[in-house]
Design a protein around this motif. Structure first.
Motif, PDB file in Angstrom:
ATOM      1  N   SER A 181       1.818  -4.763   8.934  1.00 37.20           N
ATOM      2  CA  SER A 181       0.782  -5.543   9.605  1.00 37.20           C
ATOM      3  C   SER A 181       1.352  -6.724  10.386  1.00 37.20           C
TER       4      SER A 181
ATOM      5  N   PRO B  11      -3.465  -2.999  12.798  1.00 37.93           N
ATOM      6  CA  PRO B  11      -3.304  -3.518  11.436  1.00 37.93           C
ATOM      7  C   PRO B  11      -3.273  -5.024  11.290  1.00 37.93           C
TER       8      PRO B  11
ATOM      9  N   SER C 181      -6.029  -6.462   8.900  1.00 42.49           N
ATOM     10  CA  SER C 181      -5.598  -7.118   7.667  1.00 42.49           C
ATOM     11  C   SER C 181      -6.118  -8.552   7.597  1.00 42.49           C
TER      12      SER C 181
ATOM     13  N   GLY D  30      -6.610   0.832  10.542  1.00 41.85           N
ATOM     14  CA  GLY D  30      -5.168   0.750  10.342  1.00 41.85           C
ATOM     15  C   GLY D  30      -4.366   0.936  11.614  1.00 41.85           C
ATOM     16  N   ARG D  31      -5.037   1.317  12.705  1.00 44.70           N
ATOM     17  CA  ARG D  31      -4.355   1.448  13.993  1.00 44.70           C
ATOM     18  C   ARG D  31      -4.310   0.112  14.747  1.00 44.70           C
TER      19      ARG D  31
ATOM     20  N   GLU E  56      -1.411   4.110   5.567  1.00 44.35           N
ATOM     21  CA  GLU E  56      -2.105   2.828   5.379  1.00 44.35           C
ATOM     22  C   GLU E  56      -1.176   1.680   5.766  1.00 44.35           C
ATOM     23  N   SER E  57      -1.521   0.995   6.843  1.00 40.00           N
ATOM     24  CA  SER E  57      -0.672  -0.062   7.383  1.00 40.00           C
ATOM     25  C   SER E  57      -1.204  -1.460   7.098  1.00 40.00           C
ATOM     26  N   ARG E  58      -2.363  -1.553   6.458  1.00 41.83           N
ATOM     27  CA  ARG E  58      -2.965  -2.862   6.207  1.00 41.83           C
ATOM     28  C   ARG E  58      -2.447  -3.472   4.899  1.00 41.83           C
TER      29      ARG E  58
ATOM     30  N   ASN F   5      -8.232   6.551   9.393  1.00 40.85           N
ATOM     31  CA  ASN F   5      -7.946   5.125   9.168  1.00 40.85           C
ATOM     32  C   ASN F   5      -7.847   4.373  10.493  1.00 40.85           C
TER      33      ASN F   5
ATOM     34  N   GLU G 180       0.825  -1.200   0.000  1.00 43.31           N
ATOM     35  CA  GLU G 180       0.000   0.000   0.000  1.00 43.31           C
ATOM     36  C   GLU G 180       0.864   1.256   0.000  1.00 43.31           C
TER      37      GLU G 180
ATOM     38  N   GLN H 287     -14.094  -4.032   9.366  1.00 42.76           N
ATOM     39  CA  GLN H 287     -13.163  -2.973   9.754  1.00 42.76           C
ATOM     40  C   GLN H 287     -13.760  -2.051  10.806  1.00 42.76           C
TER      41      GLN H 287
END
Length: 375
Positions: free
Chosen positions: A43, A318, A322, A315-316, A13-15, A312, A8, A129
């Motif tokens: 992730s 991940p 994910s 994403g915190r 964006e960490s997913r 997001n 990503e 999510q």
């Protein structure tokens, strides 16, 4: 057939769109899976785990995409995709982006548009999510709240339990209620939808809100909140304002599909709260429910209220986000997988396919993006 999973590129964006677990299952379908190097690191999924699952670890996006007919993503990728690619992700598309997919010959499926029907529950990326966002919101609130959630009885005295108020009782809100209750808070919640009152009470929270004839029809067929009249919101705000002044933690989760998030916590309400109180705004990606929210930041107001406007929220957290998101995409693909052809088959008349497909055969097909004359 080759399926590519890209790293990503959107800021923050960490997913990742496939985990080693789902990569292994995709390979079992007969796919070759290529994962861009480093795609899962944020992730907690190193390249070695993808390799152990049987995936090819490609050095860059171009190498991962070489020969790929399917691309999994979390956000729309920046890398150019070859014509004929089936792109599956949460594309958050606008009219220009959708037109670009059509012109490029991309068959784009935007999973956040999946219909809220029983068959699509296991593919519902919004719910998977949002559930984690609601959990994480309360954990973040607990982390910055300077007193603690449960009642703490010690020889030196008693610390009272925190008063936590959850605004919006959808998937995120209900998880926030449950999490705040587990932490020992005194929890109350509000929602304009009539069905939400019983759901709130079933989790052990008290219901707060204004109810009238209009509120009885405040829910769409898909389960989302409807936009109501200014008069209703004014009366609701009066009830909420009196309640918020007594709260230690407020978690805002209210979204109206396709619109900016409604302002539920005004500047005056924020000013009425005690120093050290916390407001967490999960709706910050859509502008925020709190007038004081600064999307992407945590601020402290002049009267000492901390407002967490991070974007997001899934994403915190991940690794979990994910894992669930990747399973959503896997389920979608396997549901429409032709075992004999070892290729996806998306029937254009299927309700789920109709709901998520933006473009097909070089044309825009989703009703939300058709020209007004063709809608």
């Amino acid at each position: 057939m080759r399926l590519a999973v890209l790293k990503e590129t959107k800021a923050g964006e960490s997913r990742v769109a496939a985990t080693p677990e789902t990569a292994k299952k995709l390979i079992a379908l007969g796919l070759t899976v290529a994962v861009e190097a480093g795609a899962g690191l944020a992730s907690g999924f190193p390249d070695a785990e993808y390799a152990a699952a049987g995936a090819e670890v490609a050095p860059d996006a171009a190498a991962a995409l070489a020969g790929a007919k399917i691309v999994f993503c979390v956000r729309a990728p920046d890398a150019p995709l070859p014509s004929g690619t089936l792109l599956i992700g949460t594309l958050a598309a606008d009219a220009d982006a959708v037109a670009g997919y059509a012109q490029g010959g991309i068959e784009a499926c935007s999973m956040e548009l999946a219909p809220r029907i029983t068959r699509a529950q296991s593919m519902d990326v919004l719910s998977s999510q949002a559930n984690l966002a609601g959990y994480r919101a309360v954990i973040e609130a607990a982390g910055v709240f300077d007193r603690g959630f449960p009642m703490l009885m010690t020889a030196a005295g008693t610390i009272p339990a925190a008063n936590a108020f959850i605004m919006g009782a959808g998937v995120a809100g209900l998880q926030a209620i449950a999490t705040a209750r587990r932490l020992g808070g005194r929890v109350s919640a509000t929602d304009v939808r009539p069905a939400a009152k019983e759901e709130i009470k079933s989790l052990g929270a008290s219901f707060v809100g204004y109810e009238d004839e209009e509120s009885k029809s405040a829910q769409t067929a898909g389960g989302y909140a409807k936009q109501l009249s200014a008069d209703f919101y004014a009366r609701q705000a009066e009830v909420v304002a009196a309640h918020i002044a007594k709260q230690d933690v407020v978690v805002c989760t209210a979204l109206v599909q396709g619109r900016r998030a409604p302002i539920l916590v005004t500047e005056a309400m924020v000013a009425s709260m005690k120093p050290g109180s916390v407001i967490v705004d999960i709706a910050s990606d859509a502008g925020g429910n709190c007038a004081a929210t600064v999307p992407g930041q945590m601020i402290t107001t002049p009267n000492g209220v901390k407002v967490l406007g991070f974007t997001n929220w899934p994403g915190r957290i991940p690794a979990a986000a994910s894992a669930l998101y990747a399973r959503n995409l896997l389920t979608f693909l396997t549901t429409f997988w032709d075992k004999e052809a070892k290729a996806p088959k998306l029937p254009p008349e299927d309700d789920i396919v109709v709901g998520v497909t933006l473009t097909r055969g070089g044309a825009v097909v989703h009703k939300n993006f058709l020209p007004a004359t063709a809608a």
